[in-house]
Design a protein around this motif. Structure first.
Motif, PDB file in Angstrom:
ATOM      1  N   GLU A  78      52.908 -50.921 132.254  1.00  9.63           N
ATOM      2  CA  GLU A  78      53.635 -50.666 131.018  1.00  9.63           C
ATOM      3  C   GLU A  78      54.407 -49.358 131.061  1.00  9.63           C
ATOM      4  O   GLU A  78      55.436 -49.224 130.419  1.00  9.63           O
ATOM      5  N   GLU A  79      53.899 -48.395 131.789  1.00 13.23           N
ATOM      6  CA  GLU A  79      54.547 -47.094 131.913  1.00 13.23           C
ATOM      7  C   GLU A  79      54.551 -46.691 133.377  1.00 13.23           C
ATOM      8  O   GLU A  79      53.556 -46.867 134.071  1.00 13.23           O
ATOM      9  N   ILE A  80      55.658 -46.137 133.832  1.00 17.77           N
ATOM     10  CA  ILE A  80      55.728 -45.646 135.200  1.00 17.77           C
ATOM     11  C   ILE A  80      56.718 -44.490 135.236  1.00 17.77           C
ATOM     12  O   ILE A  80      57.762 -44.538 134.590  1.00 17.77           O
ATOM     13  N   SER A  81      56.340 -43.443 135.941  1.00 15.82           N
ATOM     14  CA  SER A  81      57.238 -42.317 136.123  1.00 15.82           C
ATOM     15  C   SER A  81      57.034 -41.801 137.539  1.00 15.82           C
ATOM     16  O   SER A  81      56.076 -42.165 138.210  1.00 15.82           O
ATOM     17  N   PHE A  82      57.932 -40.974 137.974  1.00 17.03           N
ATOM     18  CA  PHE A  82      57.871 -40.470 139.336  1.00 17.03           C
ATOM     19  C   PHE A  82      58.297 -39.022 139.349  1.00 17.03           C
ATOM     20  O   PHE A  82      59.272 -38.653 138.698  1.00 17.03           O
ATOM     21  N   GLN A  83      57.567 -38.199 140.083  1.00 16.09           N
ATOM     22  CA  GLN A  83      57.944 -36.810 140.280  1.00 16.09           C
ATOM     23  C   GLN A  83      58.103 -36.585 141.766  1.00 16.09           C
ATOM     24  O   GLN A  83      57.225 -36.956 142.540  1.00 16.09           O
ATOM     25  N   GLY A  84      59.202 -36.019 142.161  1.00 17.18           N
ATOM     26  CA  GLY A  84      59.430 -35.758 143.574  1.00 17.18           C
ATOM     27  C   GLY A  84      60.845 -35.283 143.804  1.00 17.18           C
ATOM     28  O   GLY A  84      61.594 -35.043 142.859  1.00 17.18           O
ATOM     29  N   HIS A  85      61.190 -35.162 145.068  1.00 14.65           N
ATOM     30  CA  HIS A  85      62.553 -34.776 145.404  1.00 14.65           C
ATOM     31  C   HIS A  85      62.939 -35.481 146.696  1.00 14.65           C
ATOM     32  O   HIS A  85      62.084 -35.867 147.489  1.00 14.65           O
ATOM     33  N   GLY A  86      64.218 -35.678 146.856  1.00 13.17           N
ATOM     34  CA  GLY A  86      64.697 -36.356 148.052  1.00 13.17           C
ATOM     35  C   GLY A  86      66.206 -36.520 147.987  1.00 13.17           C
ATOM     36  O   GLY A  86      66.874 -36.031 147.083  1.00 13.17           O
ATOM     37  N   CYS A  87      66.717 -37.270 148.932  1.00 10.41           N
ATOM     38  CA  CYS A  87      68.163 -37.490 149.028  1.00 10.41           C
ATOM     39  C   CYS A  87      68.626 -38.501 147.975  1.00 10.41           C
ATOM     40  O   CYS A  87      67.825 -39.046 147.224  1.00 10.41           O
ATOM     41  N   ALA A  88      69.918 -38.763 147.966  1.00 11.57           N
ATOM     42  CA  ALA A  88      70.493 -39.693 146.989  1.00 11.57           C
ATOM     43  C   ALA A  88      69.927 -41.100 147.143  1.00 11.57           C
ATOM     44  O   ALA A  88      69.684 -41.788 146.142  1.00 11.57           O
TER      45      ALA A  88
END
Length: 113
Positions: free
Chosen positions: A20-30
């Motif tokens: 029902e809920e999803i989020s993402f934390q991170g970094h990377g290329c396009a």
């Protein structure tokens, strides 16, 4: 490239099997960012099993393992061209591996290194 874990609301998954809920934390290329964004849109409202199947089909499309998956990828099909650049496959699949790890209960950070 290091990326933090994908965050899935475990209680809602346990209760009814739906993401029902999803989020993402991170970094990377396009490519990584675009794939992550489209992944979160694609799995929201799906069951964990449906999300796992989508992960497998998406990964197979990018690695060229399966020519015909039989599962409609919709907008995710745009990433098919990444297969031509093997070093970028990691970029497109990193968030998917993170999601898979989260669904399996793995609390470690996922990395392509």
């Amino acid at each position: 490239m290091n990326v933090g874990r994908g965050m899935i609301d475990e209680q809602k998954i346990e209760r009814d099997g739906i993401i029902e809920e999803i989020s993402f934390q991170g970094h990377g290329c396009a490519i990584c960012t675009a794939s992550t964004s489209m992944m979160t849109e694609s799995v929201k409202g799906k069951t964990v099993e449906e999300a796992k199947e989508l992960f497998e089909v998406f990964h197979e499309m990018l690695t060229g393992v399966a020519e015909e998956q039989g599962v409609e990828l919709g907008k995710l099909q745009v990433f098919e061209g990444v297969r031509e650049y093997p070093v970028r496959v990691k970029c497109a699949t990193l968030a998917w591996h993170t999601l898979n790890a989260a669904m399996e209960g793995d609390e470690e950070s996922v990395t392509t290194e």
